[in-house]
Design an enzyme around this catalytic site. Structure first.
Site, mmCIF file in Angstrom:
data_model
loop_
_atom_site.group_PDB
_atom_site.id
_atom_site.type_symbol
_atom_site.label_atom_id
_atom_site.label_comp_id
_atom_site.label_asym_id
_atom_site.label_seq_id
_atom_site.Cartn_x
_atom_site.Cartn_y
_atom_site.Cartn_z
ATOM 1 N N LYS A 126 0.823 -1.223 0.000
ATOM 2 C CA LYS A 126 0.000 0.000 0.000
ATOM 3 C C LYS A 126 0.847 1.259 0.000
ATOM 4 O O LYS A 126 0.491 2.257 -0.619
ATOM 5 C CB LYS A 126 -0.947 0.018 1.193
ATOM 6 C CG LYS A 126 -0.229 -0.007 2.511
ATOM 7 C CD LYS A 126 -1.156 -0.037 3.694
ATOM 8 C CE LYS A 126 -0.351 -0.296 4.955
ATOM 9 N NZ LYS A 126 0.292 -1.609 5.038
ATOM 10 N N ILE B 103 -10.691 -8.152 2.058
ATOM 11 C CA ILE B 103 -11.948 -7.661 1.476
ATOM 12 C C ILE B 103 -11.712 -7.288 0.016
ATOM 13 O O ILE B 103 -10.856 -6.461 -0.271
ATOM 14 C CB ILE B 103 -12.452 -6.408 2.226
ATOM 15 C CG1 ILE B 103 -12.455 -6.636 3.742
ATOM 16 C CG2 ILE B 103 -13.821 -6.012 1.712
ATOM 17 C CD1 ILE B 103 -12.786 -5.378 4.537
ATOM 18 N N LYS C 154 -4.243 4.065 2.365
ATOM 19 C CA LYS C 154 -5.320 3.269 1.770
ATOM 20 C C LYS C 154 -6.391 4.176 1.175
ATOM 21 O O LYS C 154 -6.966 3.861 0.128
ATOM 22 C CB LYS C 154 -5.903 2.335 2.829
ATOM 23 C CG LYS C 154 -4.876 1.258 3.224
ATOM 24 C CD LYS C 154 -5.198 0.622 4.555
ATOM 25 C CE LYS C 154 -4.177 -0.453 4.913
ATOM 26 N NZ LYS C 154 -4.319 -0.895 6.321
#
Lengths: 430, 430
Positions: free
Chosen positions: A106, A137, A206
């Site tokens: 990330k 997810i 994020k």
């Protein structure tokens, strides 16, 4: 059954080991889905002798990245070393050598995603990074595919497990931030150096990735207004509960008329908000689309196997594309010019907690100030502080723009009757 | 910019009108995503003169499906007429004429999805049906792509908005099933004939589609154990609350050692379960994967625009595939042989509420029966019923297999001390 697809793995830490384990354990199912075997052919490590949790043939290990980048039998490179410079240079080298890349990085994608994606497209290579946001997810895919027909107007993410764990425990067990942090470190839910989590930086990265995809604009960390949870007190949580709110560290990315605001900050949500029930170390991303309305995607935000699930799902996507000959076609670059909101464009409700002098008229001095600024008040609590000539006042405003709110806040602090503004938070509803 | 893609629309009811509206309103964004314009070229209607909510050029309307199926300029057919026979014959005809199909028809996909998907594959056509389960939630895509690397072991769905609305209101407002149903009908949250919703059939169809995809086995409605919510009483809900549970109509599809059980039934979930906070008409699908652990996908399960969002997202996928020349390649047919669990393989906790004679030893007769059957008890409430020589007993068992449980239930009803078993429910945890 097609020819074996060979994977080169950069790094054999937590994520890398999880990937090896999943590819081994799920070989049968993977073959069923993609129609060919998958093997990990080489693994870049720093220390050839180190004991590892996962069983790997030592002949697969190498200390030289070129053994992977220049191996013409390797089709896909999985980057799992983390960090910025080295990871970036290896990914670019791999793409320029026509290898598809899957990464969970990330930090790198938030910082230089645009450049890497352009390199992927130029080389007709895939570059997927589902694992970089909210671990297990499948949120990036859902944004790009599932909600591809809609206009997203708001994303709210609980995208950092450590801070969500801390706030949940503070709230449930009425503990202080420091006590819970210590406990979380003991249990492995917080790093020895937790700065990037508790100061909101991890969540900000994020949100950069989510916003860039969701609004198709190229955002950077500098576009995110970041505040961590270190100043959240037990009193703040107690008052928010009394008012029907839950305190969460929320990454917010909201669009109005084509302009976007991005922030990470401790935020009060109504208890009925879907994000309010997301507890402990879990993550969730709430997405509001103009047509679809409210949706939410919930799951583990980190952890070895959840992250590996996302990495291997990306690998499956790469291999499916290979078999169809369409790699590089689903790389998405930002298509809109970046537009950020100004303070006048940002509308929100706010929570303010302050200590005031307990004297006649003090309260009306305060409410008059809000009135002058055109801000109306939705909720109010005033409580005398025992044995002091002071009272505690908690206010929740109706919606107002950030400019008026900041001005009011500054003038509030200058008021004679206000001893101290103890805390203030944004309040977000649907 | 590529050539215009032309869509033929079957049906201009709620869903059809929503699709027209989305394609019109989001034309700019759609073009950005797919690189070409999209137009609705023809629309099949029953009544050419009817007043409609959505503005459409009357020259687009036709009463003859062949005007769409045999129009060589039409690339994609969207089926939005619902029902079984006619929809099925039109979809097959469209596929056999090399048109890609998008449908929201859960009844048809649950009944004959396999046949239609085979036809799609034979014709190198796409057949997508994201809107058929949980409206605006991109759950089918998430199962097939986002969680493609994992082994799913459990799916639990709140996949019917009407029943979730009714149970939520019963629970929050302490109302009876009948009262809430009437209110729901007035508000449009329940149909005039609500049978298929309240008896669990609608949810069962969606569970057939989810299970078929999630476990890659061809399931049918006959494989689902279905029970609706009509017998759920205020007392049941009150007792479950006291025990820390929330009552939901849960579609369950659970795999153990390659065998699957599928059911739809009112179920008690611990209050902390992510599905317990899914209220009102919202839907959610909870998916447990061996590696990823707990995930949940939440959103609107029905409604004009949410459903249209899913239909148009499928349309976007079809068009992307067209531009890459890979249509029909992502059609997924079940790959495993169907295996259903027997009653001995099904493990669960159960809630039982009964009226017993309030006499010495009655309680131990009951607990002895459970003990004999090897079922241990987790929770117990016994309360005398005022002015009657009776007591109410509520039991939650530890995990037991269904066979032992059913036997116990039958013997329980034969006991002298048991006046009546008022209700019984499954209790599901993680």
């Amino acid at each position: 059954m097609g020819e074996t697809v060979s994977v080169g793995l950069l790094g054999l830490g937590t994520v890398g080991s999880g990937v090896v384990q999943m590819i081994t354990d799920h070989q049968k199912e993977l073959q069923q889905r993609i129609g060919c075997p998958v093997e990990v052919r080489k693994i870049l490590v720093q220390d050839m002798e180190k004991e590892r949790d996962v069983q790997v043939d030592s002949s697969l290990l190498t200390k030289d990245a070129d053994d992977i980048i220049f191996d013409s039998d390797i089709d896909v490179v999985i980057e799992a070393i983390g960090g910025i410079e080295k990871a970036q240079s290896l990914i670019l080298k791999a793409l320029n050598n026509k290898k598809h890349v899957v990464t969970a990085n990330k930090d790198l994608m938030a910082l230089n995603g645009g450049e890497l994606l352009s390199a992927a497209r130029e080389n007709d290579c895939d570059l997927f990074y589902e694992a970089s946001v909210a671990g297990g997810i499948p949120i990036l895919r859902s944004l790009v595919e599932g909600l591809s027909s809609d206009r997203i107007t708001k994303m709210m993410g609980i995208v950092n497990g450590t801070t969500n764990y801390i706030l949940t425990k503070m709230s449930k067990n009425k503990l202080s931030f420091e006590d819970v942090l210590k406990k979380a470190q003991e249990l492995g839910f917080a790093e020895a150096d937790p700065t990037s989590d508790i100061e909101g930086l991890d969540a900000a990265r994020k949100m950069v990735i989510l916003s860039t995809l969701g609004y198709s604009m190229k955002f950077g960390l500098e576009d995110v207004d970041v505040e961590g949870i270190t100043r959240v007190s037990e009193e703040d949580i107690a008052y928010s509960k009394r008012l029907g709110y839950t305190m969460k560290l929320i990454g917010l990315a909201k669009a109005d008329n084509g302009s976007v605001e991005i922030s990470v900050q401790p935020t009060l949500l109504p208890n009925e908000h879907p994000l309010s029930s997301v507890n402990d170390e879990y993550n969730a991303v709430y997405v509001y689309g103009e047509a679809v309305g409210e949706t939410m995607f919930y799951g583990p935000g980190a952890g070895q196997l959840p992250t590996a699930t996302a990495v291997v799902a990306d690998l499956v996507a790469v291999i499916k594309n290979m078999r169809l000959g369409v790699n590089g076609k689903s790389v998405i670059l930002p298509q809109n010019e970046k537009k950020l909101k100004t303070a006048e464009d940002i509308d929100s409700k706010y929570f303010l907690r302050m200590i005031v002098k307990d004297e006649a008229g003090a309260f009306s001095v305060i409410t008059n100030l809000f009135k002058e600024q055109g801000i109306s008040l939705e909720k109010l609590i005033q409580e005398p502080l025992v044995n002091q000539k002071q009272a505690e006042v908690v206010i929740v405003t109706h919606k107002t723009n950030q400019k008026a709110y900041e001005e009011t806040y500054n003038r509030l602090r200058d008021l004679d009757v206000v001893v101290e503004v103890k805390s203030r938070y944004r309040v977000e509803e649907v």
